[in-house]
Design an enzyme around this catalytic site. Sequence first.
Site, PDB file in Angstrom:
ATOM      1  N   SER A 101      -3.140  -1.702  -4.164  1.00  0.00           N
ATOM      2  CA  SER A 101      -3.002  -0.024  -4.004  1.00  0.00           C
ATOM      3  C   SER A 101      -3.671   0.913  -2.778  1.00  0.00           C
ATOM      4  O   SER A 101      -4.898   0.295  -1.991  1.00  0.00           O
ATOM      5  CB  SER A 101      -3.549   0.536  -5.235  1.00  0.00           C
ATOM      6  N   LYS A 102      -3.531   1.912  -2.196  1.00  0.00           N
ATOM      7  CA  LYS A 102      -4.166   2.877  -1.083  1.00  0.00           C
ATOM      8  C   LYS A 102      -5.868   2.472  -1.204  1.00  0.00           C
ATOM      9  O   LYS A 102      -6.192   3.254  -0.493  1.00  0.00           O
ATOM     10  CB  LYS A 102      -3.395   4.105  -1.633  1.00  0.00           C
ATOM     11  N   ARG A 103      -6.085   2.592  -2.667  1.00  0.00           N
ATOM     12  CA  ARG A 103      -7.743   2.323  -3.242  1.00  0.00           C
ATOM     13  C   ARG A 103      -8.469   1.396  -1.961  1.00  0.00           C
ATOM     14  O   ARG A 103      -9.531   1.413  -1.916  1.00  0.00           O
ATOM     15  CB  ARG A 103      -7.932   2.413  -4.457  1.00  0.00           C
ATOM     16  N   GLY A 126      -7.139   0.613   0.982  1.00  0.00           N
ATOM     17  CA  GLY A 126      -6.458   0.507   2.091  1.00  0.00           C
ATOM     18  C   GLY A 126      -5.554   0.018   2.390  1.00  0.00           C
ATOM     19  O   GLY A 126      -5.250  -0.414   3.793  1.00  0.00           O
TER      20      GLY A 126
END
Length: 498
Positions: free
Chosen positions: A256-258, A260
């Site tokens: 996920s975006k977490r 990167g």
Amino acid sequence: MNKKIRVRFPPSPTGNLHIGNARTALFNYLFCRHHEGTFVFRIEDTDFARSTEAFMQNEIDAMNWLQIHWDEGIQRGGEYAPYKQSERLPIYRQYIDQLLKEGKAYRCFCSSEQIEQDRNETVEGAMVGKYSGRCRHLSRQETESNLERQVPFVIRYQLPENTQDIVIQDLIRGKMVFTSSNLDDFILVRSDGIPTYNFAVTIDDATMNITHVIRGEDHLFGNTPRQILLYRDLGFEIPAFAHLPMILGSDKTKLSKRHGAFAVTDYKEMGFLPDAIVNYMALLGWSPKSNEEVFSMEEMIERFDLSHVNVSPAVFDFEKLKWFNQQHMKRKSTAYLIELEAPFMKDRANVKKWAEEHQDSIEGVFESLRKHLVTLQDFPEYIEQFHQYEHLGFKEHREEIMDSLPLLEAFLAGLDTVPNWNTEEISHYIQSTGQELQIKGKNLYHPLRIAITNEEQGPDLPVIIVVMGKQAVKNRLHRWCEIIRSTKYPAEGEKDGN
Ligand code: GLU
């Protein structure tokens, strides 16, 4: 392989092209180019509620930026057009009619409540969990009367009566055997008349003569067995399949975006080079069987082989991606990178102004800074940072430069004699000042750096000086000299505190 290879990439335009999906496109591309095949770029836009033109354009832009070129497909056309599912509805209808006629599909008029109830029923203590097949046995009269009364219906695939093995010869995982008894009569056409993914993708792949279906592992269990049944029942030749390993975040959870992981166009905006993104994506699953890691697209095409793709999940590491960017920045010419810098310079007023006024120095400054750059964003960030030095205070590091008055004075005094304000001449001037005072190395550079930047270390001092500009450097040195003088040699009055 004697048949010309044809692969496809069919994203749904329900979001921007994400790094995970882009990796699928890349593996198709590397495989296809290695075998001199044809790459087809289709769009699966039958989820009308969530599909948008803007997302489709983002996918196209991302593919172009990554230099994953397609031979046929969206915006290019080709022999098998149209390449957008929403424009292919009559084609699907033709095959649905065939399945209905042959008794391999049927209309199901069950309400969602009825289906839910059937699913929740238990047989010998276990929940049924799938569609019961209730409408399989509707008589022709019942069906016709429902149609007349306009009862909404879906069209379902009719699973073979007897349990069948469904064999997938996966090019990465080897032979996998599924059984039809784990499936139910899945939906081919929804009540709004729009085909489902499994049906439409099978028709598209078959009618476009796709030879290799290379996609994420998430399709392996739920979708590929169903699609194989459809291939068989429609009399199509079954393509080869390759299911790519999942990509996980560094903590081994869903990417996920977490972690990167962003859309491809986000990386572009962050100042990454497409070369770095494709290089890193290729290594998310593919092992080149050597210790080398940094490859150009051509080098990867040359070496790529599906048999060197791992089965186990790949782990996405944003720091590693940054490292790849740095490596690819090193491989590029200064002139090329400076051209790419333009959009990153324009949003910072200071930087933009400096660049406009110092066209001649940019190349030299960039050269001096390039070894420090991780992304294209770092260059304007450095320029901005160097401009900020002018506004720094004079409280820190006092002790360290208290003995450097002669150096600072001499440096300041001759600064106007530097003929051209560029890194070479500044560098030369620092050295000649040192020679005059018979100091060199750390004793020379450290006090100057502290006085000008307040920092112990950083990029080459001449480049900082060039970017700051003569007046800003002079102002800081001048003020330091005053401070040192008044601290070390206070006038009698000052000493008494008057
Ligand atoms: N639209 C599907 C996806 O993006 C395509 C899957 C496939 O390659 O068959 O997951």
